[in-house]
Scaffold this active site. Structure first.
Site, PDB file in Angstrom:
ATOM      1  N   ILE A  24       0.842  -1.204   0.000  1.00 26.80           N
ATOM      2  CA  ILE A  24       0.000   0.000   0.000  1.00 26.80           C
ATOM      3  C   ILE A  24       0.877   1.255   0.000  1.00 26.80           C
ATOM      4  CG2 ILE A  24      -1.600   1.357   1.428  1.00 26.80           C
ATOM      5  CD1 ILE A  24      -2.940  -1.252   2.210  1.00 26.80           C
TER       6      ILE A  24
ATOM      7  N   CYS B 109      34.622   7.411  14.769  1.00 23.09           N
ATOM      8  CA  CYS B 109      33.559   8.087  15.520  1.00 23.09           C
ATOM      9  C   CYS B 109      33.448   7.548  16.952  1.00 23.09           C
ATOM     10  CB  CYS B 109      32.247   8.033  14.752  1.00 23.09           C
ATOM     11  SG  CYS B 109      31.152   9.374  15.245  1.00 23.09           S
TER      12      CYS B 109
ATOM     13  N   PHE C 139      36.647   6.118  17.970  1.00 23.58           N
ATOM     14  CA  PHE C 139      37.634   7.155  18.308  1.00 23.58           C
ATOM     15  C   PHE C 139      37.383   7.666  19.727  1.00 23.58           C
ATOM     16  CE2 PHE C 139      37.132  11.873  18.387  1.00 23.58           C
ATOM     17  CZ  PHE C 139      38.436  12.335  18.293  1.00 23.58           C
TER      18      PHE C 139
ATOM     19  N   HIS D 105      33.631  10.065   9.592  1.00 20.86           N
ATOM     20  CA  HIS D 105      33.317   8.743   9.017  1.00 20.86           C
ATOM     21  C   HIS D 105      33.975   8.568   7.648  1.00 20.86           C
ATOM     22  CE1 HIS D 105      30.246   7.387  11.909  1.00 20.86           C
ATOM     23  NE2 HIS D 105      30.080   8.682  12.106  1.00 20.86           N
TER      24      HIS D 105
ATOM     25  N   GLU E 131      34.483   5.942   6.053  1.00 18.81           N
ATOM     26  CA  GLU E 131      33.886   4.852   5.261  1.00 18.81           C
ATOM     27  C   GLU E 131      32.926   5.357   4.189  1.00 18.81           C
ATOM     28  OE1 GLU E 131      33.174   5.577   8.381  1.00 18.81           O
ATOM     29  OE2 GLU E 131      31.097   5.105   8.928  1.00 18.81           O
TER      30      GLU E 131
HETATM   31  N1  GLN Z   1      27.466   8.079  19.905  1.00 17.36           N
HETATM   32  C1  GLN Z   1      28.512   8.953  19.528  1.00 17.36           C
HETATM   33  C2  GLN Z   1      28.044  10.393  19.375  1.00 17.36           C
HETATM   34  O1  GLN Z   1      26.887  10.650  19.257  1.00 17.36           O
HETATM   35  C3  GLN Z   1      29.181   8.478  18.253  1.00 17.36           C
HETATM   36  C4  GLN Z   1      28.291   8.565  17.041  1.00 17.36           C
HETATM   37  C5  GLN Z   1      28.782   7.688  15.914  1.00 17.36           C
HETATM   38  O2  GLN Z   1      29.594   6.811  16.096  1.00 17.36           O
HETATM   39  N2  GLN Z   1      28.236   7.889  14.735  1.00 17.36           N
HETATM   40  O3  GLN Z   1      28.863  11.298  19.353  1.00 17.36           O
END
Ligand code: GLN
Length: 544
Positions: free
Chosen positions: A148, A381, A384, A506, A508
């Site tokens: 739908i 992220c 890190f 990021h 990636e």
């Molecule tokens: N949770 C962490 C933050 O909000 C890292 C976010 C993430 O890895 N994309 O800063």
């Protein structure tokens, strides 16, 4: 404007995104300017508020849009960056229509699905194609024909094909041809049914892409052709491939490129796949091999980390070394000795992004192992941020140091909420998002890896390393090597380690088959060096 619509039948998860991306590649290989739009028929405005178990990874675009992961496939296959306008959702369309209604744009009228919602859809498709300067726009309709939710979109596409006229629009339908029974018989009935479903809403496919475990025989192709009213050469068999980057060549080998250009009245120039084929040839060489441990909390669902997985494929296609990923659930590292052993046995470690407390102790332990046992490490992220927590705990001697995301009352908030985030009460689209400048310290390892000191990377986070701890980190050997122009920490590294790098952004999302991301290449090269079997290609300074 010319339009190719890609719909799906029978079941979801047939690889429609890869099919659409590959069709785009066929046109691009012929020098045709092409772009892609994804329709997600859910009511969320964007994918940012969904957890990865719902639709896999959230892919972040340059403009900060949190998009469906197929946008990542499009960018990788086309080698082009896209904007948020290329991911259309029911939520976005309804929001636009309701805003117009409130403004009085439809004054005097009853606002309806047809023509107002369908009109908004058609307007958006035209606008996206024009803004991209594309000759052809591919429109992938998410979900399965018959849902739908996707009805208004398919209706809009039917109207559009009527409006733009003959030889300007092609319909590609992706279906499943299952193989069942003891003799492995290919079954066409589900395809017949889903094509009938399409016809009932006024759409006729020009091309059928049959997915399944095995290639279709000529007999089965003829049967689908007869029942579904398409010529036999328009029934295309796409069995599962060892690597998704093979799909454009599988389609090309069955004449899809020529068929589509003919349907759309476009010139059928000889396609150029030189770089693409070189990538695949190197990819297949894949000796020696390295094992990279990936520690996360959605490890049973590969799509949750799709862009990381692809980034490693890109490295494999450039270094000629097979990258085997060992997906380790972070909770297994603290819960059993087996998880930690797997980290120790790996040649490299990736800790990708993430949110919340589950599995965080396992990630801390995995990073501690990589730091002390000199295993090459890349933290992305959350990975890190946790590397900073691990260093604070075990090197700075702050045993309860944490991110306030996990422990809001910690005595040592080494990772804490961005100031501008503290007043935010809406969670959708409010993180620090998208492409931002990062300035790297000259002479740092990361600057060497990039070969430059100024880069632009995509971001998606709320928390950041607390500047109150910067001095203590550097005094104990954790180099802070990358900053945003307004002073936020973007990267850290250990000088006295073969490769230990964490980045707030990021990488990636920017890795492509034809241009693997330098940080992934660096991690894989370091992993190869640890095994002491570097290939000639792995020793070269930079291939990116
Ligand atoms: N949770 C962490 C933050 O909000 C890292 C976010 C993430 O890895 N994309 O800063």
């Amino acid at each position: 404007m010319k339009v190719i619509v890609v719909s799906g039948g029978v079941i979801s998860g047939l690889g429609k995104g890869i099919t659409t991306s590959s069709l785009g590649r066929l046109l691009k290989a012929r020098g045709i300017a092409v772009t892609i739009l994804k329709i997600d028929p859910y009511l969320n405005v964007d994918a940012g508020t969904m957890n990865p178990y719902q639709h896999g990874e959230v892919f972040v675009l340059d403009d900060g849009t949190e998009a469906d992961l197929d946008l990542g496939n499009y960018e990788r296959f086309l080698g082009q960056s896209l904007s948020g306008a290329h991911n259309l959702t029911t939520g976005k369309i309804y929001r636009a229509v309701i805003e117009k209604e409130r403004r009085g744009d439809y004054l005097g009228h009853t606002v309806q699905i047809i023509p107002h919602v369908t009109g908004e859809i058609k307007r958006t498709i035209r606008e996206v194609c024009a803004a991209a300067g594309a000759e052809v726009i591919l429109v992938e309709v998410g979900g399965t024909v018959g849902d739908i939710e996707s009805m208004p979109f398919l209706e809009a596409l039917r109207e559009l094909s009527y409006e733009i006229g003959e030889h300007r629009m092609a319909f590609v339908h992706t279906t499943l041809v299952p193989v069942v029974g003891p003799v492995g018989e290919a079954k066409t009935k589900p395809t017949q049914h889903s094509v009938r479903e399409l016809r009932a809403i006024g759409l006729r496919p020009n091309l059928i892409i049959a997915r399944g475990p095995a290639p279709l025989t000529e007999e089965i192709k003829a049967k689908i052709s007869l029942f579904c009213d398409v010529p036999p050469e328009a029934v295309i068999s796409v069995p599962d491939q060892p690597v998704v980057y093979d799909v454009p060549l599988v389609l090309e080998a069955q004449g899809v490129g020529s068929h589509l250009t003919k349907l759309l009245g476009l010139p059928d120039r000889p396609p150029d796949y030189t770089a693409w084929k070189a990538f695949l040839t190197t990819y297949r060489r894949s000796d020696p091999s390295v094992r990279i441990a990936v520690v996360g909390k959605y490890t049973e669902l590969r799509d949750a980390y799709l862009s990381h997985l692809e980034a490693f494929h890109h490295c494999q296609g450039h270094l000629g070394a097979a990258v085997q990923l060992d997906w380790i659930d972070a909770e297994e590292i603290t819960g059993s000795p087996n998880g930690a052993d797997r980290v120790r046995r790996a040649d490299g470690l990736l800790v990708p992004g993430g949110f919340g407390p589950r599995g965080v102790d396992g990630k801390i332990e995995a990073i501690r192992i990589a730091r002390t046992e000199r295993i090459p490490f890349l933290g992305v992220c959350y990975g890190f941020q946790i590397a900073a927590v691990e260093f604070a705990r075990h090197v700075l001697g702050l045993p309860t140091a944490h991110s306030t995301e996990v422990d809001p009352k910690t005595a040592d908030p080494v990772v804490s909420l961005l100031e501008e985030q503290q007043a935010i009460d809406h969670l959708g689209g409010t993180m620090r998002l998208g492409r931002q400048k990062v300035v790297l310290a000259p002479g740092s390892k990361i600057a060497t890896v990039y070969g430059t000191t100024e880069v632009y990377e995509r971001h998606r986070h709320r928390y950041e390393i607390n500047p109150a701890y910067f001095e203590r980190f550097t005094s104990r050997g954790l180099a802070l090597t990358g900053f945003s122009p307004d002073g936020r920490l973007e990267s850290l590294e250990l000088a006295d380690h073969p490769f230990f790098v964490g980045v707030q952004f990021h990488p990636e999302f920017l890795s492509r088959p034809e241009a693997p991301h330098p940080l992934y290449l660096a991690l894989v090269r370091a992993a190869l060096a640890r095994k002491e079997v570097p290939t000639p290609a792995a020793r070269a300074p930079s291939l990116a």
